[in-house]
Design a protein around this motif. Structure first.
Motif, PDB file in Angstrom:
ATOM      1  N   ASN A 263      -6.335   4.787   4.516  1.00 45.75           N
ATOM      2  CA  ASN A 263      -5.661   3.601   5.061  1.00 45.75           C
ATOM      3  C   ASN A 263      -4.985   2.738   3.986  1.00 45.75           C
ATOM      4  OD1 ASN A 263      -6.372   4.182   7.761  1.00 45.75           O
ATOM      5  ND2 ASN A 263      -8.429   3.358   7.385  1.00 45.75           N
ATOM      6  N   LYS A 264      -4.727   3.323   2.822  1.00 48.00           N
ATOM      7  CA  LYS A 264      -4.023   2.610   1.769  1.00 48.00           C
ATOM      8  C   LYS A 264      -2.696   3.301   1.507  1.00 48.00           C
ATOM      9  CE  LYS A 264      -4.241   1.222  -3.091  1.00 48.00           C
ATOM     10  NZ  LYS A 264      -5.014   1.289  -4.358  1.00 48.00           N
ATOM     11  N   TYR A 265      -1.600   2.532   1.629  1.00 51.43           N
ATOM     12  CA  TYR A 265      -0.266   3.114   1.439  1.00 51.43           C
ATOM     13  C   TYR A 265      -0.066   3.484  -0.021  1.00 51.43           C
ATOM     14  CZ  TYR A 265       4.796   3.747   1.570  1.00 51.43           C
ATOM     15  OH  TYR A 265       6.060   4.277   1.470  1.00 51.43           O
ATOM     16  N   LYS A 266       0.380   4.720  -0.260  1.00 53.55           N
ATOM     17  CA  LYS A 266       0.537   5.205  -1.633  1.00 53.55           C
ATOM     18  C   LYS A 266       2.007   5.281  -2.066  1.00 53.55           C
ATOM     19  CE  LYS A 266      -2.482   6.522  -3.769  1.00 53.55           C
ATOM     20  NZ  LYS A 266      -3.474   5.875  -4.659  1.00 53.55           N
ATOM     21  N   GLY A 267       2.880   5.746  -1.182  1.00 51.37           N
ATOM     22  CA  GLY A 267       4.282   5.893  -1.573  1.00 51.37           C
ATOM     23  C   GLY A 267       5.022   6.836  -0.628  1.00 51.37           C
ATOM     24  N   GLN A 268       6.178   7.324  -1.080  1.00 50.57           N
ATOM     25  CA  GLN A 268       7.005   8.186  -0.235  1.00 50.57           C
ATOM     26  C   GLN A 268       7.709   9.256  -1.060  1.00 50.57           C
ATOM     27  OE1 GLN A 268      10.473   6.200   1.432  1.00 50.57           O
ATOM     28  NE2 GLN A 268      10.463   4.672  -0.219  1.00 50.57           N
ATOM     29  N   TYR A 269       7.888  10.395  -0.425  1.00 44.99           N
ATOM     30  CA  TYR A 269       8.710  11.464  -0.982  1.00 44.99           C
ATOM     31  C   TYR A 269      10.083  11.362  -0.335  1.00 44.99           C
ATOM     32  CZ  TYR A 269       4.640  13.723  -3.114  1.00 44.99           C
ATOM     33  OH  TYR A 269       3.544  14.003  -3.892  1.00 44.99           O
ATOM     34  N   ILE A 270      11.112  11.171  -1.148  1.00 44.02           N
ATOM     35  CA  ILE A 270      12.480  11.020  -0.636  1.00 44.02           C
ATOM     36  C   ILE A 270      13.215  12.350  -0.826  1.00 44.02           C
ATOM     37  CG2 ILE A 270      14.667   9.787  -0.852  1.00 44.02           C
ATOM     38  CD1 ILE A 270      13.111   7.404  -1.923  1.00 44.02           C
ATOM     39  N   PHE A 271      13.814  12.835   0.265  1.00 43.19           N
ATOM     40  CA  PHE A 271      14.527  14.121   0.250  1.00 43.19           C
ATOM     41  C   PHE A 271      16.019  13.865   0.067  1.00 43.19           C
ATOM     42  CE2 PHE A 271      10.540  15.017   2.110  1.00 43.19           C
ATOM     43  CZ  PHE A 271      10.300  16.380   2.024  1.00 43.19           C
ATOM     44  N   HIS A 272      16.547  14.351  -1.041  1.00 42.61           N
ATOM     45  CA  HIS A 272      17.981  14.246  -1.303  1.00 42.61           C
ATOM     46  C   HIS A 272      18.630  15.604  -1.066  1.00 42.61           C
ATOM     47  CE1 HIS A 272      17.713  10.247  -3.127  1.00 42.61           C
ATOM     48  NE2 HIS A 272      16.646  10.687  -3.789  1.00 42.61           N
TER      49      HIS A 272
ATOM     50  N   GLY B 185       1.149   3.394   8.239  1.00 43.20           N
ATOM     51  CA  GLY B 185       0.689   2.019   8.089  1.00 43.20           C
ATOM     52  C   GLY B 185       1.405   1.231   7.024  1.00 43.20           C
ATOM     53  N   ASN B 186       2.644   1.620   6.692  1.00 37.74           N
ATOM     54  CA  ASN B 186       3.428   0.876   5.712  1.00 37.74           C
ATOM     55  C   ASN B 186       3.937  -0.403   6.350  1.00 37.74           C
ATOM     56  OD1 ASN B 186       4.933   0.088   3.498  1.00 37.74           O
ATOM     57  ND2 ASN B 186       6.647   1.467   3.969  1.00 37.74           N
ATOM     58  N   THR B 187       3.527  -1.552   5.828  1.00 39.96           N
ATOM     59  CA  THR B 187       3.911  -2.838   6.422  1.00 39.96           C
ATOM     60  C   THR B 187       5.288  -3.297   5.964  1.00 39.96           C
ATOM     61  OG1 THR B 187       2.760  -3.965   4.611  1.00 39.96           O
ATOM     62  CG2 THR B 187       1.515  -3.580   6.637  1.00 39.96           C
ATOM     63  N   LYS B 188       5.786  -2.693   4.876  1.00 37.21           N
ATOM     64  CA  LYS B 188       7.106  -3.070   4.385  1.00 37.21           C
ATOM     65  C   LYS B 188       8.167  -2.219   5.064  1.00 37.21           C
ATOM     66  CE  LYS B 188       5.380  -4.379  -0.203  1.00 37.21           C
ATOM     67  NZ  LYS B 188       5.498  -4.119  -1.657  1.00 37.21           N
ATOM     68  N   ASP B 189       9.252  -2.855   5.439  1.00 35.17           N
ATOM     69  CA  ASP B 189      10.347  -2.122   6.073  1.00 35.17           C
ATOM     70  C   ASP B 189      11.043  -1.240   5.044  1.00 35.17           C
ATOM     71  OD1 ASP B 189       9.848  -3.296   8.505  1.00 35.17           O
ATOM     72  OD2 ASP B 189      11.229  -4.980   8.139  1.00 35.17           O
TER      73      ASP B 189
ATOM     74  N   THR C 146      16.159  10.811   4.205  1.00 37.63           N
ATOM     75  CA  THR C 146      14.952  11.339   4.841  1.00 37.63           C
ATOM     76  C   THR C 146      13.766  11.134   3.910  1.00 37.63           C
ATOM     77  OG1 THR C 146      16.267  12.990   5.985  1.00 37.63           O
ATOM     78  CG2 THR C 146      13.906  13.404   5.822  1.00 37.63           C
ATOM     79  N   SER C 147      12.692  10.545   4.435  1.00 35.34           N
ATOM     80  CA  SER C 147      11.522  10.244   3.627  1.00 35.34           C
ATOM     81  C   SER C 147      10.252  10.663   4.343  1.00 35.34           C
ATOM     82  CB  SER C 147      11.443   8.741   3.302  1.00 35.34           C
ATOM     83  OG  SER C 147      12.599   8.303   2.618  1.00 35.34           O
ATOM     84  N   VAL C 148       9.261  11.072   3.563  1.00 38.89           N
ATOM     85  CA  VAL C 148       7.923  11.354   4.072  1.00 38.89           C
ATOM     86  C   VAL C 148       6.960  10.408   3.359  1.00 38.89           C
ATOM     87  CG1 VAL C 148       6.056  13.045   4.190  1.00 38.89           C
ATOM     88  CG2 VAL C 148       8.409  13.764   4.624  1.00 38.89           C
ATOM     89  N   HIS C 149       6.285   9.566   4.131  1.00 38.76           N
ATOM     90  CA  HIS C 149       5.399   8.548   3.566  1.00 38.76           C
ATOM     91  C   HIS C 149       3.961   9.062   3.527  1.00 38.76           C
ATOM     92  CE1 HIS C 149       8.489   5.292   3.727  1.00 38.76           C
ATOM     93  NE2 HIS C 149       8.975   6.066   4.694  1.00 38.76           N
TER      94      HIS C 149
END
Length: 798
Positions: free
Chosen positions: A605-614, A587-591, A597-600
């Motif tokens: 129902n509240k967007y918290k953030g993302q884990y970015i895989f490097h 439900g992330n409204t921002k593009d 690779t990211s896991v959101h």
């Protein structure tokens, strides 16, 4: 061992601890194996090494294809009325415990007569009574105790191979003859003139002649054959002067003893052949337990399960060979199995890992009706598919239809010795002709002696020995440092290159770990606990990676758990819900503009953030590229997207060329274009997607986390732990060629000295007997000592 460590396999049990017999186990499989060993008096297996076992995998129905008599016939190496013998490749063999338990299979199953382990090749040769136990039951037993055999389509296609021992036999005969001839020659070396020598010298000479016969007509036959083929093709290779020298040595020596003119040169003859064969053996003694020639058959299963319906509309499962798959067949693909044909997903949750084929590092989710390509590995349980093509028509197989896979690199490469031998042979023949002509007019009685002496003393034994001993020693040194070359020619080809191309995923990055960065609002302890427990139920690779880095939390029972293939997972506990997956799913409204690779994450129902895989790049990658950029043109060809482009531009030298979204054919074409512009190219890759590029390049190097499994066709295999030594390997290769060239100069000096005696008619048997072995032995010592000094640059990397 700590309480949370599995007694059998050594894995961390986490919160899932199974206690049995005052020991802890991570799963029922490990506990079962322990029970089997204990009940069969094999518990001392654990005394040899702590936690030596492997976690047994689900094997029900996996080996049903071994009921097929046709497949069994192609796999077994011996069979009679009651006995079958088969050699199986066991990737998990790694320690003394493995050897012990596999060589004591008869205690687990008395119908197994014997089992012998070849540790370097990681194989076990099993003899069993086929009337009392089937091949399928033997393989199932091995899998049950954690030693699952790896059986591929290549095993079915090629069957068993025979080992060529002819070089060993020839070397043994030449060595035996050389030692005896030298012993018989000692009295004449020291000019002993007692009665017993005068009486028995003819016996000694004819014995030397007898010893030389098998050396000339058997041990040295390859040099005559090679020289004949070279002359027939209008090529003067190094074997032409060698064959000529051997022939002249034998004819002149035989003439001398027949007409009682002297003892001949049988010592030099047998010594020459022995040292030549010793050099060849040293050079060819490569890594038989490694496979440098692989195609898709090395990775494909022999058989697959086909699903049909009977007249009563009941499901029937049968095992068929992959070559028998036809369009429209419905197939069952189990967890961790490869998809053998291009197909349509009919039923089940598909999570396909295509890194094996494309190089793309992340798996992709597929839904019913989606097309799957051959070579993908299923990661999320069993699925059912419908074949669209046969194996021969699939995308993966078509990768091998390129003509490059039929090219033999050795035919287009002329080594240094053959290059020099062309001019050397012409020069020696000219010297022999001119000196013989001179003595015909000066003293005709010496003409024939001068002619034969020139050909004997100028026989390029030292020249022929320098390269195989130097490169053979480098092969050994590289092997000890975990860089395995297909043959000695690869060293010389490495020294000639000017361009290096690297794949990214699995080559300059490591598959074993990745950097994970969190961006967003901080999670509460309750949210972190719910996240950890929701990830626990997922088998997705990203879920497992993320699960491993999170802090430990108490296990809670989820009230609801849903997995949406290709999108994400959802968990609920009490009043809290969490969504983990793609940006749109949570439900992330921002593009999200990140290509990484990211896991959101969203909670309630509240967007918290993302884990970015490097990607985690290999140790020393920056220093390696900075050093190489001073000498080589560098490029990176990756099947991945451009997510890491900005980071790589900062990490690597500015002149490094970066190309992303490269298909296998694109990589091959890029190398071909470079070669058309006269560049000599090294390709460094790891996966099947790099196979075409590795074959097209002048030298293909496969980087492998495990050198015994899953490396594509290549010229060299580099253990991934030694990646930062790449610059050292290339530097040693270039210096080794310089050592060989300097040894050629030394060899020419020997020939000049010998030719002086030969041309002036002063060559006696004692001079030839001393000079020829001396030149050969000194060259061997020279190149061996210098290459050993050179190897000191290869310090162990921990």
């Amino acid at each position: 061992m700590i309480a949370s460590t599995c007694f059998h396999c050594g894995s961390d049990c986490g919160k899932t601890i199974i206690n049995f017999d005052q020991k802890t186990f991570c799963c029922n499989g490990c506990k079962t194996v322990y029970e089997i060993f204990s009940s069969n008096d094999l518990s001392c297996y654990y005394d040899l090494q702590s936690a030596p076992g492997a976690i047994p995998k689900e094997i029900e129905g996996k080996y049903n294809y071994l009921d097929n008599p046709d497949i069994i016939e192609r796999l077994v190496e011996f069979e009679d009325e009651n006995i079958q013998i088969i050699t199986l490749y066991i990737p998990h063999i790694h320690c003394s415990s493995c050897i012990w338990v596999l060589e004591n299979l008869h205690k687990l199953q008395p119908t197994i007569t014997s089992s012998q382990v070849n540790f370097p090749k990681k194989t076990v040769r099993i003899t069993f009574n086929k009337e009392q136990i089937s091949l399928k039951e033997v393989v199932t037993l091995l899998s049950t105790i954690g030693y699952e055999p790896y059986i591929s389509l290549e095993d079915y296609s090629t069957g068993t191979t025979t080992i060529n021992r002819s070089l060993i036999y020839k070397l043994g005969i030449a060595g035996f003859a050389f030692g005896n001839v030298m012993f018989l020659s000692f009295p004449e070396y020291f000019e002993v003139s007692e009665y017993w020598l005068e009486q028995y010298k003819h016996v000694f000479r004819w014995l030397m002649f007898a010893f030389s016969l098998p050396v000339v007509f058997y041990a040295a036959q390859d040099y005559f054959i090679s020289a004949y083929k070279g002359l027939r093709s209008k090529l003067l290779n190094i074997d032409v002067p060698i064959a000529l020298g051997i022939l002249v040595l034998f004819i002149r020596s035989t003439t001398e003893i027949v007409f009682d003119l002297g003892t001949g040169f049988f010592d030099s003859l047998t010594g020459l052949v022995f040292f030549l064969l010793l050099g060849k053996f040293f050079q060819q003694k490569t890594y038989s337990f490694l496979s440098f020639e692989r195609d898709y058959k090395s990775y494909f299963p022999i058989a697959v399960t086909r699903i049909t319906k009977t007249d009563q509309q009941k499901r029937k499962e049968e095992n068929i060979k992959v070559y028998d798959i036809k369009q429209g067949d419905r197939l069952l693909i189990r967890n961790e199995e490869l998809v053998p044909v291009d197909c349509i997903l009919i039923e089940g949750n598909a999570q396909i890992d295509y890194s094996f084929v494309t190089g793309e590092s992340e798996s992709v989710g597929k839904q019913s009706g989606d097309k799957l390509f051959a070579g993908g590995r299923q990661l999320a349980g069993a699925i059912e598919i419908e074949a669209l093509k046969s194996v021969e028509q699939s995308y993966l197989t078509q990768l091998w239809s390129n003509d490059i896979f039929n090219k033999d690199k050795s035919t287009s490469f002329t080594n240094l010795t053959d290059t020099i031998s062309k001019y050397f042979t012409i020069a020696i023949l000219c010297i022999a002709a001119v000196s013989t002509t001179f003595w015909l007019f000066t003293d005709p009685t010496k003409a024939i002696n001068v002619f034969t002496a020139v050909l004997i003393i100028a026989c390029p034994c030292a020249l022929a020995l320098a390269r195989p001993f130097a490169l053979g020693n480098i092969l050994r040194i590289f092997g000890k440092s975990k860089f395995y070359l297909k043959n000695a020619d690869v060293i010389e080809q490495l020294a000639q290159t000017d361009t290096i191309i690297f794949d990214k995923t699995g080559t300059i990055t490591t598959n074993k770990k990745s950097n994970i960065e969190y961006q967003g609002l901080q999670l509460t302890p309750e949210e972190e606990s719910l996240l950890k427990n929701t990830l626990r139920a997922s088998n997705h690779p990203l879920s497992r990676s993320l699960y491993d880095i999170l802090d430990e939390h108490n296990i809670i029972t989820l009230d609801d758990y849903q997995e949406h293939i290709g999108k994400g997972i959802k968990g609920k506990s009490a009043q809290n819900t969490i969504k983990i997956g793609s940006s749109g799913f949570v439900g992330n409204t921002k593009d999200s503009e990140a290509l990484n690779t990211s896991v959101h994450i969203s909670t309630n129902n509240k967007y918290k953030g993302q884990y970015i895989f490097h990607n985690q790049y290999r140790k020393g990658i920056k220093e390696v590229f900075n050093t190489l950029s001073k000498t080589y043109n560098l490029s990176i060809l990756s099947g991945d997207n451009e997510g890491e482009k900005q980071y790589l531009e900062q990490l690597l030298p500015k002149k490094t060329k970066l190309f992303f979204n490269q298909k296998p054919q694109d990589k091959l074409n890029y190398i071909e274009i470079l070669q058309q512009h006269q560049h000599k190219v090294i390709m460094v890759g790891d996966g099947l997607n790099d196979a075409g590029a590795l074959a097209q390049s002048d030298v293909g190097i496969a980087v492998s986390e495990n050198v015994n499994v899953f490396s594509p066709a290549c010229d060299a295999i580099l253990d991934a732990s030694q990646f930062e030594k790449v610059t050292t390997y290339l530097g040693i290769s270039k210096k080794a060629i310089k050592i060989i060239k300097s040894s050629f100069v030394l060899s020419f000096l020997y020939n000049i000295i010998g030719l002086y005696f030969a041309v002036t008619g002063q060559l006696s048997p004692i001079v030839a007997a001393i000079l020829m072995p001396l030149s050969s032995i000194s060259i061997i010592i020279y190149v061996t000592v210098l290459t050993n000094i050179l190897s000191r640059r290869l310090k162990p990397i921990k």
